[in-house]
Design a protein around this motif. Structure first.
Motif, short mmCIF file in Angstrom:
data_model
loop_
_atom_site.label_atom_id
_atom_site.label_comp_id
_atom_site.label_asym_id
_atom_site.label_seq_id
_atom_site.Cartn_x
_atom_site.Cartn_y
_atom_site.Cartn_z
N THR A 1 -16.00 -0.32 -2.01
CA THR A 1 -14.70 -0.36 -1.33
C THR A 1 -14.69 -1.38 -0.20
O THR A 1 -15.69 -1.64 0.45
CB THR A 1 -14.29 1.01 -0.78
N ARG B 1 0.82 -1.20 0.00
CA ARG B 1 0.00 0.00 0.00
C ARG B 1 0.86 1.27 0.00
O ARG B 1 1.91 1.31 0.64
CB ARG B 1 -0.94 0.01 1.20
N TRP C 1 -4.03 3.63 -2.07
CA TRP C 1 -4.76 2.53 -1.47
C TRP C 1 -5.59 3.15 -0.35
O TRP C 1 -5.10 4.03 0.37
CB TRP C 1 -3.80 1.49 -0.88
N GLU D 1 -8.52 1.08 12.55
CA GLU D 1 -7.07 0.97 12.70
C GLU D 1 -6.40 2.34 12.74
O GLU D 1 -6.86 3.30 12.13
CB GLU D 1 -6.50 0.12 11.56
N HIS E 1 -13.48 -7.42 4.02
CA HIS E 1 -12.01 -7.32 4.01
C HIS E 1 -11.34 -8.67 4.24
O HIS E 1 -10.57 -9.12 3.40
CB HIS E 1 -11.56 -6.32 5.06
N ASP F 1 -12.05 -1.05 8.45
CA ASP F 1 -12.11 -2.31 7.69
C ASP F 1 -13.57 -2.72 7.55
O ASP F 1 -14.27 -2.92 8.56
CB ASP F 1 -11.35 -3.42 8.41
N GLN G 1 -8.11 4.05 9.29
CA GLN G 1 -9.02 3.41 8.33
C GLN G 1 -10.05 2.54 9.02
O GLN G 1 -9.88 2.12 10.18
CB GLN G 1 -8.21 2.54 7.38
N HIS H 1 -9.18 -10.45 12.86
CA HIS H 1 -9.98 -9.86 11.78
C HIS H 1 -11.11 -10.81 11.37
O HIS H 1 -12.22 -10.38 11.10
CB HIS H 1 -9.10 -9.57 10.56
N GLN I 1 -12.20 -1.08 2.30
CA GLN I 1 -11.77 -0.28 3.44
C GLN I 1 -11.99 1.19 3.08
O GLN I 1 -12.40 1.50 1.98
CB GLN I 1 -10.28 -0.51 3.74
N GLY J 1 -6.62 1.64 2.26
CA GLY J 1 -6.30 1.00 3.53
C GLY J 1 -4.96 1.50 4.04
O GLY J 1 -4.04 0.72 4.25
#
Length: 314
Positions: free
Chosen positions: A303, A75, A109, A276, A121, A117, A115, A263, A305, A111
Motif C-alpha cells: 500500500t 477517493r 481508497w 493527515e 506516495h 502517507d 491517514q 510532500h 497510504q 487515503g
C-alpha cells in the motif's frame, strides 16, 4: 570509428548518470533503505516518550469516517454489512455453530480520512524516496518497494504546535500558510521544543471548524505549512509531520510554491512520513502539547497510504 563510438557511449552514460543523480539522492540510511525516518525508532526514545504519560489518559488522533466523508477526488468509501448464508432465516452450521452473525465488506481508497502517507506516495521526475524508480516499484497490484506494510510501529514523542493560537484566531483560512519564522515563534511562545525522531503535528483549527459544517469547503481548500517551513521542519529530522488538515500543505499553495510540494520535500527528499487529518482539537482544548504517540497501521502488502487511528497517551 571504434574510439569515437566508445567516447560517445561514455558521454551518454555520464550524462544519464548525472541527470539521474540530479533527480534523486541516496538515503542517509543506505541505498537499500525502505523505511526512512522510522529508523529513528529506538528503545531509548520509546522509554523517553513513555515518561510523558502523566495523567494515564489516551486520545484517538483518527476521525470517524463513513461513505459521506469528503476526500481528495476520486477517493471514496463504501461499507456493506452482510449475513452470509443466512438468507430466509437459515442458520449457520459451520464448525457446529447454529447461530447468526454479521460480517462486513469494505470497498475503499485507503487515503481517506485520517491517514499516513508512505514513502512511495509522492515523488518527482519519476523517482521516489531513495532513488526508487517509478517504472520498477509502481505495480498495479501494489508497490514492490516502499509499501506501508514495511513501516514498523511508529512510537515516540509527539508535539502539537497550535498555529491557530499563534495567529490569534479559532481557525486558519484556506490558503493561509506558515513558514520557519511563524513555526519558531509559535514553538517559543507555547514552550514546545522539537527534536530528532519527534512526531510534529500542526493544529490549524481547520477540521474542527469546517468538516462538519461545510464538508465541501473543507476538502476544497486548507491552510498549512509552506515549502520554506517544510524544509525547516525536515532539517530537524522528525519521524513524521502531520496536521489537522487533509493534505498538510495550504490549498491554494503559497505564492511561488508548488502544489503539494511539501510532500516531495518530506517523503521523497527526506523519508519523513506525513500524517493527515489528525484529530488535534481535543488535545489542544485540554492544553496538551506533548505526549507519547503510538501507531500500528494495517499491514496490507504494497500500500501507498493507510487509514490510521494513532493514539496519544498523556
Amino acid at each position: 570509428m571504434k574510439t569515437a563510438l566508445l567516447t560517445g557511449l561514455a558521454c551518454a552514460i555520464s550524462f544519464a548518470t548525472s541527470g539521474w543523480a540530479a533527480d534523486c539522492n541516496t538515503s542517509k540510511w543506505g541505498a537499500d533503505d525502505e523505511i526512512g525516518s522510522a529508523n529513528l525508532i529506538s528503545p531509548e526514545n520509546t522509554l523517553k516518550a513513555a515518561q510523558l504519560i502523566k495523567q494515564g489518559k489516551s486520545m484517538p488522533l483518527g476521525i470517524v469516517i463513513d461513505s459521506n466523508t469528503p476526500a481528495f477526488p476520486p477517493r471514496s468509501l463504501s461499507l456493506q454489512v452482510v449475513q452470509p448464508s443466512q438468507q430466509g432465516g437459515q442458520k449457520l452450521n459451520a464448525f457446529g455453530y447454529p447461530g447468526n452473525y454479521n460480517d462486513d465488506l469494505l470497498q475503499t481508497w485507503v487515503g481517506i480520512g485520517s491517514q499516513i502517507d508512505g514513502l512511495g506516495h509522492l515523488g518527482e521526475k519519476g523517482f521516489y524516496y531513495n532513488c526508487s524508480d517509478e517504472k520498477e516499484i509502481s505495480a498495479i497490484t501494489g508497490l514492490t518497494k516502499l509499501g506501508v506494510h514495511n513501516v514498523p510501529p511508529l512510537v515516540g514523542r509527539a508535539v502539537i504546535l497550535d498555529m491557530a493560537k499563534h495567529f490569534g484566531k479559532p481557525a486558519l483560512a484556506a490558503g493561509e500558510h506558515f513558514g520557519e519564522a511563524d513555526i519558531k515563534a509559535a514553538a517559543e511562545a507555547q514552550g514546545v521544543t522539537m527534536g530528532e525522531g519527534d512526531i510534529i503535528l500542526f493544529h490549524t483549527g481547520w477540521t474542527d471548524a469546517m468538516l462538519k459544517d461545510d464538508p465541501k469547503a473543507w476538502v476544497s481548500g486548507e491552510p498549512g505549512i509552506n515549502n520554506e517551513g517544510s524544509r525547516y521542519i525536515a532539517s530537524l529530522n522528525p519521524m513524521a509531520v502531520g496536521a489537522d488538515t487533509w493534505g498538510v500543505e495550504p490549498v491554494p499553495a503559497a505564492e511561488g510554491d508548488g502544489v503539494f510540494y511539501g510532500h516531495v520535500i518530506f517523503l521523497k527528499e527526506n523519508g519523513i512520513y506525513l500524517l493527515e487529518t489528525m484529530n488535534t482539537g481535543p488535545l489542544v482544548a485540554e492544553g496538551v502539547n506533548e505526549f507519547m504517540f503510538v501507531l500500528g497501521q494495517a499491514r496490507i502488502r504494497g500500500t501507498v497510504q493507510m487509514i490510521i487511528n494513532p493514539v496519544a497517551l498523556y
